[in-house]
Design an enzyme around this catalytic site. Structure first.
Site, PDB file in Angstrom:
ATOM      1  N   TYR A   1       0.459  -1.166  -0.238  1.00 40.89           N
ATOM      2  CA  TYR A   1       0.252   0.188  -0.284  1.00 40.89           C
ATOM      3  C   TYR A   1       1.025   1.555  -0.248  1.00 40.89           C
ATOM      4  O   TYR A   1       2.187   1.027   0.194  1.00 40.89           O
ATOM      5  CB  TYR A   1      -0.784   0.052   1.576  1.00 40.89           C
ATOM      6  CG  TYR A   1      -0.605   0.473   2.693  1.00 40.89           C
ATOM      7  CD1 TYR A   1      -0.738   1.845   3.119  1.00 40.89           C
ATOM      8  CD2 TYR A   1       0.153  -0.406   3.546  1.00 40.89           C
ATOM      9  CE1 TYR A   1       0.440   2.086   4.168  1.00 40.89           C
ATOM     10  CE2 TYR A   1       0.190  -0.610   4.444  1.00 40.89           C
ATOM     11  CZ  TYR A   1       0.416   0.850   5.291  1.00 40.89           C
ATOM     12  OH  TYR A   1       1.533   1.201   6.572  1.00 40.89           O
ATOM     13  N   CYS A   2      -0.054   2.370  -0.377  1.00 42.34           N
ATOM     14  CA  CYS A   2       0.556   3.980  -0.380  1.00 42.34           C
ATOM     15  C   CYS A   2      -0.150   4.577  -0.337  1.00 42.34           C
ATOM     16  O   CYS A   2      -1.454   4.068   1.189  1.00 42.34           O
ATOM     17  CB  CYS A   2       1.712   3.729  -1.908  1.00 42.34           C
ATOM     18  SG  CYS A   2       0.138   4.040  -3.158  1.00 42.34           S
ATOM     19  N   ARG A   3       0.307   6.261  -0.867  1.00 41.47           N
ATOM     20  CA  ARG A   3      -1.225   6.821  -0.051  1.00 41.47           C
ATOM     21  C   ARG A   3      -2.352   6.663  -0.636  1.00 41.47           C
ATOM     22  O   ARG A   3      -3.844   6.687  -0.573  1.00 41.47           O
ATOM     23  CB  ARG A   3      -0.791   8.102  -0.130  1.00 41.47           C
ATOM     24  CG  ARG A   3      -1.975   9.219   0.345  1.00 41.47           C
ATOM     25  CD  ARG A   3      -0.458  10.705   0.015  1.00 41.47           C
ATOM     26  NE  ARG A   3      -1.685  11.755   0.272  1.00 41.47           N
ATOM     27  CZ  ARG A   3      -2.522  11.952  -0.710  1.00 41.47           C
ATOM     28  NH1 ARG A   3      -2.266  11.510  -1.942  1.00 41.47           N
ATOM     29  NH2 ARG A   3      -3.543  12.997  -0.082  1.00 41.47           N
TER      30      ARG A   3
ATOM     31  N   GLY B   1      -2.635   4.680  -3.720  1.00 44.39           N
ATOM     32  CA  GLY B   1      -2.689   3.240  -4.777  1.00 44.39           C
ATOM     33  C   GLY B   1      -1.859   3.785  -5.602  1.00 44.39           C
ATOM     34  O   GLY B   1      -1.503   1.703  -6.545  1.00 44.39           O
TER      35      GLY B   1
ATOM     36  N   ILE C   1      -3.889   4.118   1.606  1.00 51.72           N
ATOM     37  CA  ILE C   1      -4.626   4.213   3.250  1.00 51.72           C
ATOM     38  C   ILE C   1      -5.979   5.545   2.913  1.00 51.72           C
ATOM     39  O   ILE C   1      -6.345   5.725   3.183  1.00 51.72           O
ATOM     40  CB  ILE C   1      -3.467   5.086   3.235  1.00 51.72           C
ATOM     41  CG1 ILE C   1      -3.467   4.780   4.770  1.00 51.72           C
ATOM     42  CG2 ILE C   1      -3.008   6.548   3.418  1.00 51.72           C
ATOM     43  CD1 ILE C   1      -2.060   4.617   5.835  1.00 51.72           C
TER      44      ILE C   1
END
Length: 111
Positions: free
Chosen positions: A68-70, A72, A97
């Site tokens: 995951y990241c901020r 996608g 997230i």
């Protein structure tokens, strides 16, 4: 993988009925703002090619890696990097997230 699926997997992992690896590919300053409980490792996507060896135990064990990241986008890129180096069980958290905060845990700070 959508946020609700990840939440179900995290709950199952706590009870010992699921086993996977949760990888955050954001930058350290972003993780200081918020992170998903149960995150196993932070490797910024720009560092992933040089640090891929840190994930080798999960490659050889066949464990799934959820990235995951901020939002996608970076995690989708990271999934491509992992797959190109032989990892086969790699999943991107859709919406990152931000969507996880919207759908699962509104206490996570957005930035």
């Amino acid at each position: 993988m959508n946020p609700k699926e990840l939440k179900n997997r995290l709950d199952a992992r706590k009870s010992g009925s699921d086993d996977f690896y949760l990888l955050d590919v954001r930058n350290p300053n972003e993780q200081e703002i918020s992170k998903i409980d149960g995150t196993d490792l932070l490797i910024p996507v720009a560092e992933l090619p040089a640090r891929i060896g840190e994930l080798d135990p999960w490659k050889s064990s066949g464990k799934e890696i959820i990235v995951y990241c901020r939002s996608g986008a970076r995690s989708a890129n990271a999934c491509g990097v992992l797959k190109s180096t032989g990892f086969s069980k790699v999943f991107n958290l859709e919406g990152g997230i931000l969507l996880y905060s919207d759908e699962v845990d509104p206490t996570l700070a957005k930035y």
